[in-house]
Structures are given as C-alpha cells and as structure tokens.
Write a protein that holds these residues in place. Structure first.
Motif, PDB file in Angstrom:
ATOM      1  N   LYS A  83     101.294   6.446 -10.768  1.00  0.00           N
ATOM      2  CA  LYS A  83     100.805   7.672 -10.137  1.00  0.00           C
ATOM      3  C   LYS A  83     100.750   8.801 -11.164  1.00  0.00           C
ATOM      4  CE  LYS A  83     100.465  10.346  -6.178  1.00  0.00           C
ATOM      5  NZ  LYS A  83      99.997  10.100  -4.826  1.00  0.00           N
ATOM      6  N   GLU A  95     102.641  16.315 -11.154  1.00  0.00           N
ATOM      7  CA  GLU A  95     103.324  16.949 -10.027  1.00  0.00           C
ATOM      8  C   GLU A  95     104.480  16.052  -9.579  1.00  0.00           C
ATOM      9  OE1 GLU A  95     102.927  19.857  -8.776  1.00  0.00           O
ATOM     10  OE2 GLU A  95     101.097  20.475  -9.798  1.00  0.00           O
ATOM     11  N   TRP A  96     105.710  16.510  -9.825  1.00  0.00           N
ATOM     12  CA  TRP A  96     106.868  15.718  -9.437  1.00  0.00           C
ATOM     13  C   TRP A  96     106.887  15.465  -7.935  1.00  0.00           C
ATOM     14  CZ3 TRP A  96     109.625  12.816 -12.388  1.00  0.00           C
ATOM     15  CH2 TRP A  96     109.809  13.137 -13.740  1.00  0.00           C
ATOM     16  N   SER A  97     106.428  16.434  -7.154  1.00  0.00           N
ATOM     17  CA  SER A  97     106.455  16.260  -5.696  1.00  0.00           C
ATOM     18  C   SER A  97     105.601  15.078  -5.261  1.00  0.00           C
ATOM     19  CB  SER A  97     105.975  17.541  -5.005  1.00  0.00           C
ATOM     20  OG  SER A  97     104.665  17.871  -5.417  1.00  0.00           O
ATOM     21  N   ASP A  98     104.474  14.865  -5.936  1.00  0.00           N
ATOM     22  CA  ASP A  98     103.616  13.734  -5.600  1.00  0.00           C
ATOM     23  C   ASP A  98     104.280  12.411  -5.958  1.00  0.00           C
ATOM     24  OD1 ASP A  98     101.663  15.396  -4.645  1.00  0.00           O
ATOM     25  OD2 ASP A  98     100.478  15.401  -6.483  1.00  0.00           O
ATOM     26  N   GLN A 100     107.553  11.910  -6.112  1.00  0.00           N
ATOM     27  CA  GLN A 100     108.611  11.717  -5.121  1.00  0.00           C
ATOM     28  C   GLN A 100     108.029  11.118  -3.844  1.00  0.00           C
ATOM     29  OE1 GLN A 100     110.513  15.483  -4.488  1.00  0.00           O
ATOM     30  NE2 GLN A 100     111.033  15.734  -6.636  1.00  0.00           N
ATOM     31  N   LYS A 101     106.887  11.654  -3.424  1.00  0.00           N
ATOM     32  CA  LYS A 101     106.244  11.171  -2.200  1.00  0.00           C
ATOM     33  C   LYS A 101     105.876   9.698  -2.343  1.00  0.00           C
ATOM     34  CE  LYS A 101     102.339  12.074   0.892  1.00  0.00           C
ATOM     35  NZ  LYS A 101     101.131  12.894   1.123  1.00  0.00           N
ATOM     36  N   THR A 102     105.362   9.336  -3.513  1.00  0.00           N
ATOM     37  CA  THR A 102     105.006   7.943  -3.762  1.00  0.00           C
ATOM     38  C   THR A 102     106.233   7.042  -3.675  1.00  0.00           C
ATOM     39  OG1 THR A 102     103.193   8.594  -5.222  1.00  0.00           O
ATOM     40  CG2 THR A 102     103.988   6.338  -5.431  1.00  0.00           C
ATOM     41  N   ILE A 104     109.052   7.603  -2.082  1.00  0.00           N
ATOM     42  CA  ILE A 104     109.534   7.555  -0.699  1.00  0.00           C
ATOM     43  C   ILE A 104     108.674   6.606   0.134  1.00  0.00           C
ATOM     44  CG2 ILE A 104     109.818   8.899   1.430  1.00  0.00           C
ATOM     45  CD1 ILE A 104     110.575  11.276  -0.413  1.00  0.00           C
ATOM     46  N   GLU A 105     107.367   6.662  -0.062  1.00  0.00           N
ATOM     47  CA  GLU A 105     106.460   5.776   0.669  1.00  0.00           C
ATOM     48  C   GLU A 105     106.773   4.311   0.358  1.00  0.00           C
ATOM     49  OE1 GLU A 105     102.632   7.102  -0.554  1.00  0.00           O
ATOM     50  OE2 GLU A 105     102.531   8.724   0.932  1.00  0.00           O
ATOM     51  N   LYS A 118     117.676   4.375  -0.208  1.00  0.00           N
ATOM     52  CA  LYS A 118     117.413   5.801  -0.279  1.00  0.00           C
ATOM     53  C   LYS A 118     118.386   6.502  -1.229  1.00  0.00           C
ATOM     54  CE  LYS A 118     116.801   9.890   2.632  1.00  0.00           C
ATOM     55  NZ  LYS A 118     117.818  10.745   1.979  1.00  0.00           N
ATOM     56  N   ILE A 125     115.825  12.993  -6.663  1.00  0.00           N
ATOM     57  CA  ILE A 125     115.132  14.221  -6.257  1.00  0.00           C
ATOM     58  C   ILE A 125     115.904  15.482  -6.629  1.00  0.00           C
ATOM     59  CG2 ILE A 125     114.281  15.545  -4.277  1.00  0.00           C
ATOM     60  CD1 ILE A 125     113.316  12.939  -3.075  1.00  0.00           C
TER      61      ILE A 125
END
Length: 206
Positions: A83, A95-98, A100-102, A104-105, A118, A125
């Motif tokens: 990503k 973008e670290w947030s993206d 992280q989202k990847t 988590i998904e 988790k 995070i």
C-alpha cells in the motif's frame, strides 16, 4: 548507507532475536514468529538488491515478504508495504492512517484470530502516532519516541487474557507472557532508532 546494506543489517538483527520471538509467540500462537520474520527479512534484503528505488522496493518487497512469510504477521506487513509503495508511486506521499486501515482490514479478514492478533496494532498504532508527533524534531527523535511508545504498549500485553480462536492457543498473558508481535514492533523501531543515531554520529565525524 544504501537500502541494501541496511536491510542486510536488519536481516542479521532479526536472526539474533529469532529465538526470543519464537519463545514469546509460543505462549500465545504458533511459536514461529521468529522463523517467519527471518524468512521475511531475507526476502526484503534480496529485493533491496534488485530494485532501484524505495516505492518499487516497498511493492516488490511486500510481495516477496508475503510469499516468504505466509502468516498473519506476514500478511499485515506485506499489505502495509505494498500500500505504501503504491501510494508513493501514485502521488509521492505516504499516509500512515491509510496503512493502519489496510492492516486493520487484513486483521479482520482473519476472522476469529482478530481478537488476539490485534495486539500488534495496539503497539504499532500508538508508536506511529508518537513518531508523527515528534517528526518535526528530526527522524532520530521521532524513532526514539516511537520505540519508547511501542515498548510501553508491548509491556501492556502481559496483562491481556484474550483468546484468538486459534487451535494452537496455549498461553495466558495474565501470567506475564508478552505478545510476540507487539514486542517485535518495539524491537524493529529500536533497531532503526539505533541505526539513525549511528549514521548521525558517523556524519558528525566525517
């Protein structure tokens, strides 16, 4: 130092802590975290020798890591790398947030194992957030903050008593066993923090 040399050092570093990671993982998982990471680190090292830029290395390295380490950890790291590489190739930003989202998904795709796995993100995070908050003070300070935060979050996993749904679950974090993935998060940040500090000192002498 080139990316290839850095990844070679990381590979050697992971080999040194392989048994420690296996021991931690044996308390809560399959006991193969160290073996998985050695294979993955070797794949990253080889890809660093074959690619000419960071974005391509992130994508191809991620694919190689996934192939060499087909575990939850491998899936998470590979997904995040791919990503990040694609983001940088498309718009030259990360973008670290993206990422992280990847991650988590991908955890959610693991079904019942998501509860226990988790714990990696519980350490990752906050460490990323700490890195971003300190980044305007320089990379070395940011990595130091990230490593410190990751260590604190990893220590907290000793008190967790969650079940992952894995048939291999044998451990109990309430007995003081730390999550292997969370500890790896800290160890990795610390490795890069030490490396940056070393490079800075070397630069001062030259």
């Amino acid at each position: 130092m080139t990316l290839s040399l850095l990844l070679n050092e990381y590979y050697e570093f992971i080999k040194k802590i392989k048994d420690e990671l296996n021991q931690l993982d044996a308390a809560q998982g399959d006991g193969d975290l160290g073996n998985t990471m050695v294979g993955g680190a070797k794949a990253l090292k080889v890809e660093a020798e074959n690619t000419k830029n960071i974005p391509d290395w992130l994508v191809e390295g991620g694919k190689a890591f996934r192939k060499a380490a087909p575990s939850t950890m491998g899936i998470l790291i590979a997904s995040a790398m791919i990503k990040a590489g694609k983001q940088q190739k498309e718009n030259n930003r990360l973008e670290w947030s993206d990422i992280q989202k990847t991650m988590i998904e991908e955890i959610m795709k693991r079904g019942k194992a998501s509860r226990g796995d988790k714990t990696l993100l519980d350490a990752f995070i906050p460490a990323v957030n700490a890195f971003e908050e300190a980044s305007d003070q320089g990379v070395s300070i940011a990595l130091k903050e990230a490593a410190s935060t990751a260590k604190a979050e990893a220590e907290k996993t000793k008190n967790l008593n969650a079940k992952t749904g894995r048939s291999s679950w044998m451990g109990d974090r309430a007995k003081g066993n730390m999550d292997g993935g969370a500890w790896l998060c800290y160890k990795t940040y610390q490795f890069f923090a030490d490396w940056v500090k070393y490079e800075e000192k070397k630069g001062e002498k030259s």
